[in-house]
Design a protein around this motif. Sequence first.
Motif, PDB file in Angstrom:
ATOM      1  N   ILE A  88      13.379 106.640  23.615  1.00 40.17           N
ATOM      2  CA  ILE A  88      12.068 105.981  23.717  1.00 40.17           C
ATOM      3  C   ILE A  88      11.994 104.736  22.844  1.00 40.17           C
ATOM      4  N   TRP A  89      12.465 104.857  21.617  1.00 38.45           N
ATOM      5  CA  TRP A  89      12.356 103.769  20.642  1.00 38.45           C
ATOM      6  C   TRP A  89      13.699 103.093  20.425  1.00 38.45           C
ATOM      7  N   ALA A  90      13.665 101.807  20.354  1.00 38.96           N
ATOM      8  CA  ALA A  90      14.861 101.080  19.918  1.00 38.96           C
ATOM      9  C   ALA A  90      15.001 101.276  18.412  1.00 38.96           C
ATOM     10  N   ARG A  91      16.193 101.123  17.897  1.00 38.40           N
ATOM     11  CA  ARG A  91      16.384 101.247  16.448  1.00 38.40           C
ATOM     12  C   ARG A  91      15.612 100.120  15.763  1.00 38.40           C
ATOM     13  N   PRO A  92      14.751 100.453  14.809  1.00 39.96           N
ATOM     14  CA  PRO A  92      13.970  99.408  14.145  1.00 39.96           C
ATOM     15  C   PRO A  92      14.821  98.612  13.165  1.00 39.96           C
ATOM     16  N   SER A  93      14.314  97.481  12.778  1.00 37.55           N
ATOM     17  CA  SER A  93      15.010  96.646  11.807  1.00 37.55           C
ATOM     18  C   SER A  93      14.745  97.140  10.394  1.00 37.55           C
ATOM     19  N   PHE A  94      15.815  97.301   9.639  1.00 37.10           N
ATOM     20  CA  PHE A  94      15.688  97.606   8.219  1.00 37.10           C
ATOM     21  C   PHE A  94      16.061  96.397   7.369  1.00 37.10           C
ATOM     22  N   ASP A  95      16.115  95.217   7.994  1.00 38.91           N
ATOM     23  CA  ASP A  95      16.364  93.989   7.242  1.00 38.91           C
ATOM     24  C   ASP A  95      15.184  93.712   6.321  1.00 38.91           C
ATOM     25  N   LYS A  96      15.448  93.002   5.245  1.00 37.24           N
ATOM     26  CA  LYS A  96      14.412  92.740   4.245  1.00 37.24           C
ATOM     27  C   LYS A  96      13.282  91.862   4.769  1.00 37.24           C
ATOM     28  N   ASN A  97      13.513  91.169   5.881  1.00 35.97           N
ATOM     29  CA  ASN A  97      12.447  90.308   6.424  1.00 35.97           C
ATOM     30  C   ASN A  97      11.467  91.085   7.293  1.00 35.97           C
ATOM     31  N   ASN A  98      11.662  92.386   7.427  1.00 40.92           N
ATOM     32  CA  ASN A  98      10.736  93.212   8.209  1.00 40.92           C
ATOM     33  C   ASN A  98       9.454  93.413   7.400  1.00 40.92           C
ATOM     34  N   GLY A  99       8.333  92.973   7.949  1.00 37.26           N
ATOM     35  CA  GLY A  99       7.057  93.056   7.250  1.00 37.26           C
ATOM     36  C   GLY A  99       6.602  94.470   6.952  1.00 37.26           C
ATOM     37  N   TYR A 100       7.199  95.468   7.597  1.00 38.20           N
ATOM     38  CA  TYR A 100       6.778  96.848   7.331  1.00 38.20           C
ATOM     39  C   TYR A 100       7.042  97.230   5.876  1.00 38.20           C
ATOM     40  N   TYR A 101       8.090  96.664   5.287  1.00 42.08           N
ATOM     41  CA  TYR A 101       8.320  96.873   3.849  1.00 42.08           C
ATOM     42  C   TYR A 101       7.120  96.353   3.052  1.00 42.08           C
ATOM     43  N   ARG A 102       6.606  95.208   3.459  1.00 43.85           N
ATOM     44  CA  ARG A 102       5.499  94.594   2.711  1.00 43.85           C
ATOM     45  C   ARG A 102       4.198  95.364   2.908  1.00 43.85           C
ATOM     46  N   ASP A 106       7.747  94.307  -8.789  1.00 49.45           N
ATOM     47  CA  ASP A 106       8.496  93.294  -8.043  1.00 49.45           C
ATOM     48  C   ASP A 106       8.718  93.834  -6.634  1.00 49.45           C
ATOM     49  N   ILE A 107       7.854  93.437  -5.723  1.00 48.48           N
ATOM     50  CA  ILE A 107       7.919  94.010  -4.374  1.00 48.48           C
ATOM     51  C   ILE A 107       9.066  93.439  -3.532  1.00 48.48           C
ATOM     52  N   GLU A 108       9.774  92.448  -4.079  1.00 53.69           N
ATOM     53  CA  GLU A 108      10.914  91.878  -3.355  1.00 53.69           C
ATOM     54  C   GLU A 108      12.241  92.357  -3.938  1.00 53.69           C
ATOM     55  N   SER A 109      12.194  93.337  -4.812  1.00 54.71           N
ATOM     56  CA  SER A 109      13.424  93.815  -5.448  1.00 54.71           C
ATOM     57  C   SER A 109      14.203  94.728  -4.509  1.00 54.71           C
ATOM     58  N   GLU A 110      15.498  94.800  -4.734  1.00 54.03           N
ATOM     59  CA  GLU A 110      16.364  95.679  -3.943  1.00 54.03           C
ATOM     60  C   GLU A 110      15.933  97.129  -4.105  1.00 54.03           C
ATOM     61  N   GLU A 111      15.541  97.489  -5.302  1.00 57.41           N
ATOM     62  CA  GLU A 111      15.097  98.852  -5.585  1.00 57.41           C
ATOM     63  C   GLU A 111      13.875  99.229  -4.739  1.00 57.41           C
ATOM     64  N   MET A 112      12.957  98.263  -4.580  1.00 55.25           N
ATOM     65  CA  MET A 112      11.748  98.509  -3.798  1.00 55.25           C
ATOM     66  C   MET A 112      12.085  98.725  -2.323  1.00 55.25           C
ATOM     67  N   PHE A 113      12.950  97.866  -1.794  1.00 50.37           N
ATOM     68  CA  PHE A 113      13.345  98.027  -0.385  1.00 50.37           C
ATOM     69  C   PHE A 113      14.013  99.380  -0.157  1.00 50.37           C
ATOM     70  N   LEU A 114      14.896  99.755  -1.073  1.00 50.65           N
ATOM     71  CA  LEU A 114      15.628 101.010  -0.923  1.00 50.65           C
ATOM     72  C   LEU A 114      14.697 102.220  -0.997  1.00 50.65           C
ATOM     73  N   LYS A 115      13.682 102.147  -1.858  1.00 48.04           N
ATOM     74  CA  LYS A 115      12.770 103.280  -2.022  1.00 48.04           C
ATOM     75  C   LYS A 115      12.144 103.670  -0.686  1.00 48.04           C
ATOM     76  N   TYR A 116      11.795 102.667   0.114  1.00 48.98           N
ATOM     77  CA  TYR A 116      11.155 102.947   1.399  1.00 48.98           C
ATOM     78  C   TYR A 116      12.170 103.156   2.514  1.00 48.98           C
ATOM     79  N   ARG A 117      13.269 102.442   2.449  1.00 51.50           N
ATOM     80  CA  ARG A 117      14.268 102.571   3.519  1.00 51.50           C
ATOM     81  C   ARG A 117      14.905 103.958   3.543  1.00 51.50           C
ATOM     82  N   ARG A 118      15.189 104.496   2.359  1.00 51.36           N
ATOM     83  CA  ARG A 118      15.927 105.763   2.298  1.00 51.36           C
ATOM     84  C   ARG A 118      15.147 106.939   2.883  1.00 51.36           C
ATOM     85  N   MET A 119      13.813 106.820   2.940  1.00 54.34           N
ATOM     86  CA  MET A 119      13.017 107.894   3.544  1.00 54.34           C
ATOM     87  C   MET A 119      13.033 107.848   5.065  1.00 54.34           C
TER      88      MET A 119
END
Length: 201
Positions: A11-25, A36-49
Amino acid sequence: TSSLQSLVDSIWARPSFDKNNGYYRMWSLTEPVDADIESEEMFLKYRRMHDPQFDNDKYLKEWEQTFKKEYHGPYDKFRQKRREILEKNGTFDSWSGSSIRDWASMISAKKEALLELKSLFQVFLDRYQKLMDSEIFEDFTIARIDATIPNLLGWLNIARLYNTVHMLEALEGNWEKGVSHLLDHIKFTKKVIKNSRTIIL
């Protein structure tokens, strides 16, 4: 071959986990003001879930035990102050109440309170503009009953304030800039709805 993941993949295409994806924001919108909402640590915190390439069980559990309270707690004081301002001045940050109410006139009449709210929420409004300006917005919520979601109440509060701030801007004579921001907001919310993986979003 029969599984929830197989159904999701069909049903769903694989979503983008690139840092430019506004869903992180959207996720980091209500992080503490000094984060620091642009830090690597911040992106990883949400991506890993949410990204299946990680141990989602581990990181969803970590969120519940470690990050959830920390995530919602700092924003609560801003939400409470917002409530106090609106209780004192009436709800002016959304079209609410009587169907014949003149919202524009109310915004002008409550300018002082609106500017107080704007000053209080400036960090979040700046983050919100970055969210709206993101190249893409793709909801990457994992398809699980225990999936986590961003602070959607915070998003609602900040989005309403964003509209009201730019309505005042237009009402005070800067029509082109104010209306442009409002139209951009409509485009952004359409993008969010188009890519939503959850009803509540």
